[in-house]
Write a protein that holds these residues in place. Structure first.
Motif, PDB file in Angstrom:
ATOM      1  N   THR A  87       2.774   9.665  -6.442  1.00  0.00           N
ATOM      2  CA  THR A  87       2.570   8.964  -5.328  1.00  0.00           C
ATOM      3  C   THR A  87       2.126   7.697  -4.948  1.00  0.00           C
ATOM      4  O   THR A  87       0.768   7.903  -4.655  1.00  0.00           O
ATOM      5  N   PRO A  88       2.986   6.349  -5.726  1.00  0.00           N
ATOM      6  CA  PRO A  88       1.943   5.560  -5.744  1.00  0.00           C
ATOM      7  C   PRO A  88       1.638   4.873  -4.846  1.00  0.00           C
ATOM      8  O   PRO A  88       2.060   5.037  -3.559  1.00  0.00           O
ATOM      9  N   GLU A  89       1.012   3.609  -5.109  1.00  0.00           N
ATOM     10  CA  GLU A  89       0.858   2.594  -3.506  1.00  0.00           C
ATOM     11  C   GLU A  89       2.010   1.541  -2.631  1.00  0.00           C
ATOM     12  O   GLU A  89       2.078   1.508  -3.879  1.00  0.00           O
ATOM     13  N   ASN A  96       3.537   5.502  -1.443  1.00  0.00           N
ATOM     14  CA  ASN A  96       5.195   5.504  -1.475  1.00  0.00           C
ATOM     15  C   ASN A  96       5.171   6.587  -1.783  1.00  0.00           C
ATOM     16  O   ASN A  96       5.280   7.276  -3.338  1.00  0.00           O
ATOM     17  N   LEU A  97       5.948   7.036  -0.819  1.00  0.00           N
ATOM     18  CA  LEU A  97       6.958   8.923  -0.852  1.00  0.00           C
ATOM     19  C   LEU A  97       8.183   9.637  -1.967  1.00  0.00           C
ATOM     20  O   LEU A  97       8.329  10.262  -0.997  1.00  0.00           O
ATOM     21  N   ASN A  98       8.384   8.030  -2.331  1.00  0.00           N
ATOM     22  CA  ASN A  98      10.304   7.903  -2.041  1.00  0.00           C
ATOM     23  C   ASN A  98      10.240   9.350  -3.991  1.00  0.00           C
ATOM     24  O   ASN A  98      11.428  10.495  -3.219  1.00  0.00           O
ATOM     25  N   THR A 122      -0.767  14.328  -4.210  1.00  0.00           N
ATOM     26  CA  THR A 122      -1.635  13.819  -3.044  1.00  0.00           C
ATOM     27  C   THR A 122      -0.982  13.216  -2.336  1.00  0.00           C
ATOM     28  O   THR A 122       0.130  12.025  -2.563  1.00  0.00           O
ATOM     29  N   VAL A 123      -0.586  13.602  -0.770  1.00  0.00           N
ATOM     30  CA  VAL A 123       0.175  13.405   0.183  1.00  0.00           C
ATOM     31  C   VAL A 123      -0.118  13.183   1.421  1.00  0.00           C
ATOM     32  O   VAL A 123      -0.869  14.256   1.515  1.00  0.00           O
ATOM     33  N   GLY A 259      -7.949   3.253 -11.783  1.00  0.00           N
ATOM     34  CA  GLY A 259      -7.093   4.524 -11.954  1.00  0.00           C
ATOM     35  C   GLY A 259      -6.294   4.420 -11.029  1.00  0.00           C
ATOM     36  O   GLY A 259      -5.985   4.150  -9.803  1.00  0.00           O
ATOM     37  N   SER A 260      -5.648   6.020 -11.141  1.00  0.00           N
ATOM     38  CA  SER A 260      -4.201   5.905 -10.403  1.00  0.00           C
ATOM     39  C   SER A 260      -4.619   7.477  -8.990  1.00  0.00           C
ATOM     40  O   SER A 260      -3.753   7.282  -8.292  1.00  0.00           O
ATOM     41  N   CYS A 261      -5.513   7.496  -8.295  1.00  0.00           N
ATOM     42  CA  CYS A 261      -6.040   7.972  -7.701  1.00  0.00           C
ATOM     43  C   CYS A 261      -6.696   7.186  -6.189  1.00  0.00           C
ATOM     44  O   CYS A 261      -6.939   7.545  -5.567  1.00  0.00           O
ATOM     45  N   PHE A 262      -8.644   6.761  -6.580  1.00  0.00           N
ATOM     46  CA  PHE A 262      -9.408   6.735  -5.649  1.00  0.00           C
ATOM     47  C   PHE A 262      -8.847   4.928  -5.453  1.00  0.00           C
ATOM     48  O   PHE A 262      -8.770   5.218  -4.158  1.00  0.00           O
ATOM     49  N   PRO A 263      -8.382   3.881  -5.960  1.00  0.00           N
ATOM     50  CA  PRO A 263      -7.565   2.966  -5.682  1.00  0.00           C
ATOM     51  C   PRO A 263      -6.417   3.124  -4.007  1.00  0.00           C
ATOM     52  O   PRO A 263      -6.681   2.678  -3.142  1.00  0.00           O
ATOM     53  N   LYS A 264      -5.701   4.038  -4.865  1.00  0.00           N
ATOM     54  CA  LYS A 264      -4.638   4.407  -3.993  1.00  0.00           C
ATOM     55  C   LYS A 264      -5.277   4.608  -2.944  1.00  0.00           C
ATOM     56  O   LYS A 264      -4.095   5.279  -1.501  1.00  0.00           O
TER      57      LYS A 264
END
Ligand code: NAD
Length: 446
Positions: A87-89, A96-98, A122-123, A259-264
């Motif tokens: 679920t990137p930014e 982005n929920l695509n 994470t949504v 990382g892939s979590c905290f920033p986004k």
């Protein structure tokens, strides 16, 4: 036996699938990238994560795991499907929920029996309801589907351990039946299971990550102030940590979280709150502090090097933290970009991150095989990741190998007293620079 499927074989999906198999379930992992599935079927993990390869091999051998791209046949036979895709930014900071919605549609078009769809990605709050709506809209067969939330709390670098010994398992459900099924699946883990409604479960994940990000940004803010007022952040955090309400975790100052979590996840919650007409001031501050913190070392180095043009720069550590090959939002990336744009000659070393970094900078960076070669003749050195082997460097190596031993350490890897015993000119975060030859009184516990 419950047929369990996990969609997505990234850090979360793969580790979830492997650990569910490890505790005794039969699990099929689905990904849409054939290459990943091919190497997984050879017993090789496409990501670097301690203990993972061994578990993949064991569970393939005992036939508790299957890896495939054939989602249609697998979803058709599934009782429970976990969604663990990215679920990137988006550019505006929203999630982005695509990928999640695509899987929801694929599930709807494939299932042939009653099924529980579990959103592990994470949504944003309310997404589980949208997933349910999509599934109902595209459902091909007359079956009952329930959507449940089950956010993931693993950390990269310790993902297997975090999953097998989870601090807690949170499940968000709208029916006792779904709760019962998930409790049964997680029973062998023998960890606390908290059930709540879906929106609360979705919020637990964001609130947890954003709180940790806030803690990091807070201590970085205080570290910056320590530099200004002549305090030492190491002693300050030591003094703080004796208070049980504060604790001693996540109080390490540095050049910011990545990382892939905290920033986004900070940006997504901030975006969502604004959409709802509420300004989440604390999270906004955490984001702002982190953005600035990334360039803290470059700012320090600029005081000595007016320009980086022609300067030979050694970089130790590329990944966003030790124990992972993940480079998403790693502070090394914008810093190296800046150095290259200014004409620096960058030599870099990382124990596992080079292959991924080459995808961003295939030729512009000189990749080295070890620390010594990286430091050779360098004018200065930046440390971006606190890998164990970097923390354990013999400090004399900097003096021996570099042209001038200017070290800019973004992770406070070394003891100030040990650095002082050498000729290194050392700059770290929130602590005095070592070329200021002052007598240092450090906090001592008797
Ligand atoms: P990732 O990018 O590593 O993995 C996602 C995987 O999904 C990829 O392998 C991709 O090929 C696959 N995929 C995409 N579309 C698919 C489809 N239609 N069918 C099957 N597979 C598909 O992502 P990740 O880091 O594992 O994160 C996944 C989710 O978990 C995100 O929402 C993230 O925020 C959350 N999360 C991540 C971590 C972490 O430490 N990485 C921790 C907790 C939660």
């Amino acid at each position: 036996m419950t047929n369990i499927t996990v969609a997505g074989t990234g850090y979360v999906g793969l580790v979830t699938g492997v650990c569910l198999a490890e505790v005794g379930h039969k699990v099929t992992c689905v990904d849409n990238i054939q290459e990943k599935i091919d190497i997984l079927n050879q017993g090789i993990s496409p990501i670097y994560e301690p203990e993972l390869d061994e578990l993949i091999v064991n569970n393939l051998k005992s036939q508790k795991m299957v890896f495939t791209t054939d989602y249609q046949s697998v979803y058709a036979e599934s009782d429970v499907i976990f969604i663990g895709v990215g679920t990137p930014e988006n550019e505006d900071g929203s999630a982005n929920l695509n990928y999640v919605y695509t899987v929801a549609r694929q599930i709807a078009e494939s299932i042939t029996r009653n099924c529980i769809v579990v959103v592990k990605s994470t949504v944003p709050i309310g997404t589980n309801e949208k997933v349910e709506a999509i599934i109902k809209e595209y459902l091909k067969n007359d079956v009952k589907v329930e959507v449940a939330s089950n956010p993931e709390f693993l950390a990269q670098g310790t993902a297997v351990k975090d999953t097998l010994k989870a601090s807690r398992i949170v499940i968000g459900v709208e029916s006792l039946e779904a709760e019962q099924v998930l409790r049964e699946i997680y029973k062998p883990f023998n960890q606390p299971i908290l059930s709540m409604n879906r929106r609360s479960a979705e919020m637990v994940k964001y609130a947890s990550n954003d709180f940790l990000a806030l803690k990091i940004s807070f201590i970085n803010d205080i570290a910056n102030l320590c530099e200004v007022v002549g305090a030492n952040i190491e002693d300050v955090t030591k003094g703080m940590s004796y208070d049980e309400r504060i604790g001693n975790k996540f109080l390490n100052p540095g050049i910011g979280y990545g990382g892939s979590c905290f920033p986004k996840d900070t940006k997504a919650l901030h975006w969502l709150s604004e959409e709802e007409g509420y300004v989440l001031r604390t999270v906004k501050a955490a984001i702002e502090v982190n953005e600035k913190q990334k360039f803290k070392l470059i700012q320090k180095a600029r005081k000595r090097f007016n320009t980086f043009k022609g300067v030979k720069v050694a970089v130790l550590g590329l990944t966003f933290k030790p124990g992972t090959d993940d480079l998403r939002e790693a502070p090394s990336i914008p810093n190296i970009r800046l150095l290259l744009n200014e004409g620096a000659e960058v030599h870099a070393y990382d124990p596992v991150g080079i292959a991924n970094f080459k995808k961003i900078y295939p030729t512009q960076v000189h990749y080295e095989k070890n620390i010594e070669d990286t430091l050779e003749d360098a004018d200065l050195c930046f440390i971006f990741t606190e890998w164990k082997e970097i923390k354990e460097i013999d400090l004399n190596l900097f003096v021996k190998m570099m042209k001038t031993p200017f070290i800019y350490d973004g992770r406070n890897c070394f003891d100030l007293s040990k650095v002082r015993a050498t000729d290194i000119k050392y700059h770290s975060i929130g602590r005095p620079d070592t070329f200021e030859k002052k007598v240092e009184v450090t906090a001592t516990t008797y």
